[in-house]
Every structure is written in structure tokens, then in C-alpha cells.
Scaffold this motif. Structure first.
Motif, PDB file in Angstrom:
ATOM      1  N   ILE A  33       0.590  -1.158  -0.480  1.00  0.00           N
ATOM      2  CA  ILE A  33      -0.428   0.140   0.195  1.00  0.00           C
ATOM      3  C   ILE A  33       1.122   1.086   0.034  1.00  0.00           C
ATOM      4  CG2 ILE A  33      -1.329   1.166   1.923  1.00  0.00           C
ATOM      5  CD1 ILE A  33      -3.002  -1.619   2.545  1.00  0.00           C
ATOM      6  N   ALA A  34       2.189   1.403   0.636  1.00  0.00           N
ATOM      7  CA  ALA A  34       3.082   2.276   1.300  1.00  0.00           C
ATOM      8  C   ALA A  34       2.938   3.045  -0.839  1.00  0.00           C
ATOM      9  CB  ALA A  34       3.674   2.048   1.820  1.00  0.00           C
ATOM     10  N   VAL A  35       3.887   1.350  -1.202  1.00  0.00           N
ATOM     11  CA  VAL A  35       4.568   1.536  -2.299  1.00  0.00           C
ATOM     12  C   VAL A  35       3.498   1.810  -3.323  1.00  0.00           C
ATOM     13  CG1 VAL A  35       5.653   0.429  -4.420  1.00  0.00           C
ATOM     14  CG2 VAL A  35       6.517   0.183  -1.789  1.00  0.00           C
ATOM     15  N   LEU A  36       2.382   1.977  -3.362  1.00  0.00           N
ATOM     16  CA  LEU A  36       1.539   2.305  -4.165  1.00  0.00           C
ATOM     17  C   LEU A  36       0.965   3.824  -3.772  1.00  0.00           C
ATOM     18  CD1 LEU A  36      -0.514   1.113  -6.443  1.00  0.00           C
ATOM     19  CD2 LEU A  36      -2.388   0.829  -4.310  1.00  0.00           C
ATOM     20  N   PHE A  37       1.358   4.391  -2.507  1.00  0.00           N
ATOM     21  CA  PHE A  37       0.842   5.332  -2.287  1.00  0.00           C
ATOM     22  C   PHE A  37       1.680   6.257  -3.582  1.00  0.00           C
ATOM     23  CE2 PHE A  37       1.663   9.020   0.168  1.00  0.00           C
ATOM     24  CZ  PHE A  37      -0.212   9.594  -0.301  1.00  0.00           C
ATOM     25  N   VAL A  38       2.657   5.849  -2.638  1.00  0.00           N
ATOM     26  CA  VAL A  38       4.079   6.691  -3.727  1.00  0.00           C
ATOM     27  C   VAL A  38       4.235   6.714  -4.771  1.00  0.00           C
ATOM     28  CG1 VAL A  38       6.759   6.787  -3.946  1.00  0.00           C
ATOM     29  CG2 VAL A  38       5.886   6.239  -1.509  1.00  0.00           C
ATOM     30  N   ALA A  39       4.041   5.578  -5.580  1.00  0.00           N
ATOM     31  CA  ALA A  39       3.561   5.690  -7.131  1.00  0.00           C
ATOM     32  C   ALA A  39       2.480   6.533  -7.431  1.00  0.00           C
ATOM     33  CB  ALA A  39       3.011   4.136  -7.874  1.00  0.00           C
ATOM     34  N   LEU A  40       1.095   6.526  -6.993  1.00  0.00           N
ATOM     35  CA  LEU A  40       0.403   7.406  -7.605  1.00  0.00           C
ATOM     36  C   LEU A  40       0.871   9.191  -7.402  1.00  0.00           C
ATOM     37  CD1 LEU A  40      -2.646   4.891  -6.459  1.00  0.00           C
ATOM     38  CD2 LEU A  40      -2.400   5.248  -8.126  1.00  0.00           C
ATOM     39  N   ALA A  63       7.949  14.542  -6.140  1.00  0.00           N
ATOM     40  CA  ALA A  63       6.917  13.921  -5.330  1.00  0.00           C
ATOM     41  C   ALA A  63       6.466  12.664  -4.685  1.00  0.00           C
ATOM     42  CB  ALA A  63       5.729  13.723  -6.733  1.00  0.00           C
ATOM     43  N   GLY A  64       7.351  11.109  -5.354  1.00  0.00           N
ATOM     44  CA  GLY A  64       7.846  10.247  -4.787  1.00  0.00           C
ATOM     45  C   GLY A  64       8.434  10.484  -3.204  1.00  0.00           C
ATOM     46  N   ALA A  65       9.607  11.942  -3.360  1.00  0.00           N
ATOM     47  CA  ALA A  65      10.407  11.844  -2.007  1.00  0.00           C
ATOM     48  C   ALA A  65       9.092  12.210  -0.994  1.00  0.00           C
ATOM     49  CB  ALA A  65      11.455  12.210  -2.808  1.00  0.00           C
ATOM     50  N   GLY A  66       8.261  13.733  -1.073  1.00  0.00           N
ATOM     51  CA  GLY A  66       8.010  13.788  -0.625  1.00  0.00           C
ATOM     52  C   GLY A  66       6.291  12.800   0.435  1.00  0.00           C
ATOM     53  N   ALA A  67       6.506  11.447  -1.021  1.00  0.00           N
ATOM     54  CA  ALA A  67       5.011  10.728  -0.130  1.00  0.00           C
ATOM     55  C   ALA A  67       6.052   9.760   1.128  1.00  0.00           C
ATOM     56  CB  ALA A  67       4.878  10.044  -1.192  1.00  0.00           C
ATOM     57  N   PHE A  68       6.821   9.872   0.185  1.00  0.00           N
ATOM     58  CA  PHE A  68       8.138   8.178   1.360  1.00  0.00           C
ATOM     59  C   PHE A  68       7.860   8.765   2.368  1.00  0.00           C
ATOM     60  CE2 PHE A  68      12.056   6.554   1.445  1.00  0.00           C
ATOM     61  CZ  PHE A  68      11.578   5.340   2.861  1.00  0.00           C
ATOM     62  N   LEU A  69       8.480  10.543   2.712  1.00  0.00           N
ATOM     63  CA  LEU A  69       8.783  11.901   3.975  1.00  0.00           C
ATOM     64  C   LEU A  69       7.534  11.762   4.566  1.00  0.00           C
ATOM     65  CD1 LEU A  69      10.616  12.547   5.901  1.00  0.00           C
ATOM     66  CD2 LEU A  69      10.044  15.065   3.954  1.00  0.00           C
ATOM     67  N   ALA A  70       6.042  11.558   3.871  1.00  0.00           N
ATOM     68  CA  ALA A  70       4.879  11.853   4.303  1.00  0.00           C
ATOM     69  C   ALA A  70       4.716  10.516   5.314  1.00  0.00           C
ATOM     70  CB  ALA A  70       3.545  12.091   3.636  1.00  0.00           C
ATOM     71  N   LEU A  71       4.964   9.545   4.565  1.00  0.00           N
ATOM     72  CA  LEU A  71       4.955   7.347   4.953  1.00  0.00           C
ATOM     73  C   LEU A  71       5.561   7.660   6.735  1.00  0.00           C
ATOM     74  CD1 LEU A  71       4.241   5.248   2.024  1.00  0.00           C
ATOM     75  CD2 LEU A  71       2.211   6.618   3.840  1.00  0.00           C
ATOM     76  N   SER A  72       6.925   8.731   6.501  1.00  0.00           N
ATOM     77  CA  SER A  72       7.781   8.307   7.819  1.00  0.00           C
ATOM     78  C   SER A  72       7.405   8.692   8.361  1.00  0.00           C
ATOM     79  CB  SER A  72       9.132   8.336   6.451  1.00  0.00           C
ATOM     80  OG  SER A  72       9.568   7.716   5.913  1.00  0.00           O
ATOM     81  N   ILE A  73       6.626   9.957   8.337  1.00  0.00           N
ATOM     82  CA  ILE A  73       6.526  10.655   9.407  1.00  0.00           C
ATOM     83  C   ILE A  73       5.960  10.176  10.090  1.00  0.00           C
ATOM     84  CG2 ILE A  73       5.445  13.440   9.490  1.00  0.00           C
ATOM     85  CD1 ILE A  73       7.433  14.512   7.868  1.00  0.00           C
ATOM     86  N   GLY A  74       4.262   9.414   9.549  1.00  0.00           N
ATOM     87  CA  GLY A  74       3.049   9.614   9.765  1.00  0.00           C
ATOM     88  C   GLY A  74       3.080   8.405  11.128  1.00  0.00           C
ATOM     89  N   ALA A 349      -1.151  10.929   7.117  1.00  0.00           N
ATOM     90  CA  ALA A 349      -2.102   9.926   8.045  1.00  0.00           C
ATOM     91  C   ALA A 349      -2.208   8.259   7.976  1.00  0.00           C
ATOM     92  CB  ALA A 349      -3.761  10.326   7.419  1.00  0.00           C
ATOM     93  N   LEU A 350      -1.653   8.238   6.317  1.00  0.00           N
ATOM     94  CA  LEU A 350      -1.641   6.855   5.668  1.00  0.00           C
ATOM     95  C   LEU A 350      -0.465   5.858   6.694  1.00  0.00           C
ATOM     96  CD1 LEU A 350      -3.001   5.168   3.520  1.00  0.00           C
ATOM     97  CD2 LEU A 350      -1.659   5.837   2.067  1.00  0.00           C
ATOM     98  N   GLY A 351       0.685   7.156   6.722  1.00  0.00           N
ATOM     99  CA  GLY A 351       1.505   6.453   7.094  1.00  0.00           C
ATOM    100  C   GLY A 351       1.730   6.057   8.618  1.00  0.00           C
ATOM    101  N   ALA A 352       0.415   6.798   9.529  1.00  0.00           N
ATOM    102  CA  ALA A 352       0.018   6.405  11.252  1.00  0.00           C
ATOM    103  C   ALA A 352       0.040   5.606  11.134  1.00  0.00           C
ATOM    104  CB  ALA A 352      -0.046   7.333  11.480  1.00  0.00           C
ATOM    105  N   ALA A 353      -1.303   4.967  10.243  1.00  0.00           N
ATOM    106  CA  ALA A 353      -2.477   3.877  10.258  1.00  0.00           C
ATOM    107  C   ALA A 353      -0.996   2.717   9.728  1.00  0.00           C
ATOM    108  CB  ALA A 353      -3.470   4.316   8.717  1.00  0.00           C
ATOM    109  N   LEU A 354      -0.524   2.460   8.552  1.00  0.00           N
ATOM    110  CA  LEU A 354      -0.210   1.646   8.493  1.00  0.00           C
ATOM    111  C   LEU A 354       1.080   1.037   9.024  1.00  0.00           C
ATOM    112  CD1 LEU A 354       0.453   2.037   4.353  1.00  0.00           C
ATOM    113  CD2 LEU A 354      -1.277   1.047   5.507  1.00  0.00           C
ATOM    114  N   PHE A 355       1.571   1.956   9.733  1.00  0.00           N
ATOM    115  CA  PHE A 355       3.208   1.160  10.744  1.00  0.00           C
ATOM    116  C   PHE A 355       3.249   2.864  11.751  1.00  0.00           C
ATOM    117  CE2 PHE A 355       4.714   2.374   5.783  1.00  0.00           C
ATOM    118  CZ  PHE A 355       4.404   0.811   5.631  1.00  0.00           C
ATOM    119  N   GLY A 356       2.309   3.024  12.164  1.00  0.00           N
ATOM    120  CA  GLY A 356       2.451   3.897  13.573  1.00  0.00           C
ATOM    121  C   GLY A 356       2.057   2.855  15.188  1.00  0.00           C
ATOM    122  N   ARG A 357       1.988   1.315  14.661  1.00  0.00           N
ATOM    123  CA  ARG A 357       2.171   1.199  16.126  1.00  0.00           C
ATOM    124  C   ARG A 357       2.617   0.827  16.909  1.00  0.00           C
ATOM    125  NH1 ARG A 357      -3.636  -1.814  14.985  1.00  0.00           N
ATOM    126  NH2 ARG A 357      -3.958  -1.522  13.454  1.00  0.00           N
TER     127      ARG A 357
END
Length: 469
Positions: A33-40, A63-74, A349-357
Motif C-alpha cells: 500500500i505504501a509503495v502504491l501511494f508513492v507511485a500514485l 513527488a515520490g520523495a515527498g510521499a515517502f517522507l509523509a509516510l515516514s513522518i506518520g 495519516a496513511l503512514g500512521a495507520a500502516l506503520f505507527g503502532r
């Protein structure tokens, strides 16, 4: 009948095997899901708001780096909002992640612009920011370096600062591209001063709120009645703060903001009174009943903190992307695209839901034991500090502030324990060490992670900028 029993056993085995397969596949699904989000995001932005300004390769990479960074922050920073509430048992992890994700997006869209302006103007000189594609390369290198560092920290379970990472990355890449003279050292010093002062302020606020609640509730003759009297007003105050803060970014007249705040405050006061008016459960002790009363204000503070985190940390993605979008036209950066802020909030938000636990559990339970009242102090102090900094346009570390609040609560409890023990016979040194409520190892580890983040990401961003250049 024996054949049917054998069939049932075989079906049970198949069902268990399927369940085990689904459980083992969960990490792969999250990663997919994370890879798909970065690509989209990379594909969407290549033909969207960044398209006319910069070369296509730079756009897609940014754009890809920004999406990846957003996931990492979440993944890394959701612990700031949910760690105290989940550690205290006031919110279930799944529902808490969903609610805070919504508040992250709202904070990014409504209040993320001011901090983004500081990142785009306050670190590098205006001449450097008007250099077209070269400024875009600096921002791309900073995002790549920050995302790599935060991902490593998340894997290691270290709550590092994403703001430290992006500021260090911009400074390091900027020195390689434009020289050390292009760095606005006064602006960097102002940001660093906020980094030093904000956790201290959060710790002091958390300790003060804890002292107030102990005086008004925990030492009252009837603690349950005192909690029912004071806690609704605390929730109402948090609701008013959130509504006034969010409405101040909307084109509303003052009377409309005041009316919205009064209506929301009244609704929150009525709802909290209703929730706390339930008759006590005779099966529970007084302490357990009291802890249950802190559930509504603790949930409200987690949502308030999620909004503040979205307002402050979305700038780490939207700011660099805005520089690339404008392709060096710094004068037109005054109106940051809400589309970019929404993208940043969605990614967080997506990074928090996927990897924040994992980090939620670490911040909530491994630094110091958090009851609902102590968790409320941490969340409320962190939210107020982050919202104040965001209003001033100051990019602060929400991780820094949240962990500072946890330390403040723990050290206050140690001070209170020492004051109580002063009337009794002194304890042996070993026993005093055993009774420490803040684990010093976590303090040292967290401080080391904070100190190493800026130079490490600066060096990594400098290397990436040199390779790209």
C-alpha cells in the motif's frame, strides 16, 4: 459420523493455515500500500500542480520523495498524539489511529501554511531560493535524506524529530549547492532556540497540570465528585482552543469565530457531563472508577494534539514541494497550494495507520508508566505547545515536545516522592535508584537521537545533492 468428524478437523486445519497466512502477509500488504501511494503521488503530481514549472524527472522524484517522507513522518510521529492515550488505556489503538488521522489532515489543510513559509524562506537566503532547478535539487536531496533517516529511526524504535531532519537536510544540501554563506544562520538559530525551549515548556506545562489535578481532584475529600465537577470544564477549554485556532485560518468575521467557539464549547461541556454522570460501578475500586472518568478528556487531548501535529509537520513535505512547484519564483510562494498541504496530511495519516503502532507503544509505556491523569497532562501540554509554535510559524519537533512532556510528568512524580520520603527515614541508594520513575536509559537514548539527527541528515543530504548535481 466419523467421516464428518474427520472432515471438520481438516476444515479446521485449512482455516488455521489460512489465518496464519493472512497474519504473515500483513507486513507485505502494508508495504505494498505504501509503495502504491508513492507511485500514485509521483504520477499525479507530474501532471498536476508541479508540472509546468520544473523538469519531469525532478518533479517525479520530488513527488515520490515527498510521499515517502509523509509516510515516514506518520509512522514515527503518531506516537506523539496517541502514545499517552493508548499507554493509559483510554483509547483503543485502531480507533485512535483513525481519529487522529482525520485530525492530521484537518490540521495540515487549515493551519499548515505558516510553518511551510518558514521552511521555504527562513533557512536559505532568498538568492539561493530563486536559482530555479538548483533550489529544487536542494529540496529533493533534503527530503530524500530526511525520509531515509526517519525510516531507519522508526525501524530502530527511536523517536527522532522529523523537523530536525528536514531542517538539517535543507542546510546541508544548501551548503553544497550554494556555499555556507547561503545559509541563513540567524533563521536556523531561531529555529534551534525553539527546539530547546519547546520541550522545556511542554515539561513545565505537563508538570503544572498534574500538580493542579492532584490538588483539585486527587486530594479532594470526594475524588469522584471532584472529577465530575472539573473534567467537563477541561474538555470544554480544549474544544474552545481547537475551534478558535482552526477558525482563525478561515475567512470568518470575529463574531462568527466567537459564536462557533461558544457553540462547540457548550456542546462539549454538555456531552462530557452526560458521559461522566453514569452511576459508579460497584465492582470497581475508587481508583479504577476515577481513571475511567479521565477517558473523555484524554481522547479530546489526543485529537487536539493530532491537529497540532498536522499543522506543524505537514510543512516538512509541503514546504520543499512548494519550492519545486514555483521553480525559483520566491515572490509567488505567498499562497501555498492547499492541494500540497492536503497531500502532506493524507500521507502522514496513511503512514500512521500502516506503520505507527510500534512507536505508539514505546512512547506510551516504556519511558514512564502513564495513568490516564498523567497521560492527559502530557497530551494537553504537548498540544498547547505545538499549536503555539505553529501559530508563530515556528517549525518545532512534536516528538521533542511530546517526550519532554512525558519526562516532565515523570520527574515531577519523582520530586513529589522525594518530598514525601523526606519526612521518613532515608532509603538506601539502591532502593532510591529502583524507585526512579523515569528510565534514564531512555532519556539518554532520546537525547542522543536528537543530537545526532541534524548533522547526520545534513551530511547525507549534502552527499545526495552532490551526486545529483
Amino acid at each position: 459420523m466419523a467421516d464428518f468428524r474427520i472432515l471438520d478437523k481438516d476444515l479446521d486445519r485449512l482455516s488455521n493455515a489460512q489465518s496464519a497466512g493472512l497474519h504473515s502477509a500483513r507486513p507485505v500488504v502494508r508495504l505494498g500500500i505504501a509503495v502504491l501511494f508513492v507511485a500514485l503521488v509521483a504520477v499525479a503530481l507530474s501532471g498536476g500542480p508541479l508540472g509546468p514549472a520544473a523538469p519531469g524527472v525532478l518533479i517525479a522524484a520530488a513527488a515520490g520523495a515527498g510521499a515517502f517522507l509523509a509516510l515516514s513522518i506518520g509512522a514515527n510521529d503518531v506516537a506523539n498524539s496517541l502514545g499517552p492515550a493508548v499507554g493509559a488505556g483510554a483509547l483503543p489503538l485502531g480507533a485512535g489511529l483513525a481519529a487522529v488521522a482525520v485530525m492530521e489532515v484537518a490540521g495540515a489543510v487549515l493551519a499548515g501554511g505558516q510553518v511551510s513559509q518558514t521552511l521555504t524562506h527562513g533557512i536559505l537566503a532568498a538568492e539561493a531560493m530563486t536559482s530555479g532547478a538548483q533550489a529544487g535539487v536542494v529540496m529533493l536531496a533534503a527530503m530524500l535524506a530526511a525520509a531515509a533517516w526517519i525510516t531507519l529511526a522508526t525501524w530502530a524504535g527511536a523517536p527522532v524529530s522529523t523537523t530536525h531532519a528536514i531542517v538539517g537536510g535543507i542546510a546541508g544540501a544548501g551548503m553544497v549547492a550554494f556555499g555556507a554563506g547561503a545559509v541563513n544562520w540567524g533563521g536556523v538559530a531561531r529555529i534551534a532556540l525553539g527546539w530547546v525551549g519547546s520541550p522545556v515548556l511542554s515539561a513545565a506545562l505537563a508538570a503544572s497540570v498534574l500538580a493542579l489535578l492532584r490538588a483539585r481532584v486527587h486530594r479532594a475529600p470526594d475524588r469522584l465528585a471532584a472529577a465530575r465537577r472539573w473534567l467537563p470544564w477541561l474538555v470544554a477549554a480544549m474544544t474552545a482552543l481547537l475551534l478558535v485556532y482552526a477558525a482563525s485560518f478561515l475567512p470568518l468575521p470575529g463574531w462568527a469565530v466567537a459564536a462557533l467557539a461558544l457553540a462547540g464549547t457548550g456542546a462539549a461541556l454538555w456531552d462530557t457531563h452526560r458521559r461522566l454522570a453514569a452511576p459508579p460501578d460497584p465492582r470497581l475500586s475508587e481508583n479504577k472508577q476515577l481513571n475511567r472518568l479521565f477517558g473523555p478528556p484524554l481522547a479530546a487531548s489526543a485529537l487536539l494534539m493530532g491537529f497540532g501535529h498536522g499543522a506543524n509537520d505537514s510543512a516538512n513535505i509541503a514546504g520543499p514541494l512548494a519550492v519545486i512547484a514555483q521553480a525559483g519564483s520566491v515572490g509567488s510562494m505567498g499562497a501555498l497550494s492547499p492541494w500540497l498541504l492536503m497531500l502532506a496530511g493524507l500521507g502522514i495519516a496513511l503512514g500512521a495507520a500502516l506503520f505507527g503502532r510500534r512507536l505508539v507503544r514505546m512512547v506510551g509505556s516504556r519511558i514512564t508508566r502513564l495513568s490516564p491523569v498523567r497521560a492527559l497532562c502530557v497530551s494537553l501540554a504537548t498540544a498547547v505547545t505545538v499549536l503555539t509554535a505553529s501559530r508563530l510559524g515556528l517549525p518545532v519537533s512534536t516528538t521533542h515536545i511530546a517526550v519532554g512532556g512525558v519526562f516532565g510528568v515523570g520527574f515531577y512524580r519523582e520530586w513529589e516522592e522525594r518530598r514525601h520520603r523526606a519526612r521518613l527515614a532515608p532509603l538506601p541508594v539502591e532502593e532510591r535508584r529502583r524507585r526512579r520513575l523515569v528510565r534514564r536509559g531512555h532519556v539518554v537514548r532520546t537525547l542522543a537521537a536528537w543530537l545526532v539527527t541534524v548533522p547526520a541528515v545534513a551530511a547525507l543530504a549534502a552527499l545526495i545533492a552532490a551526486l545529483i548535481g
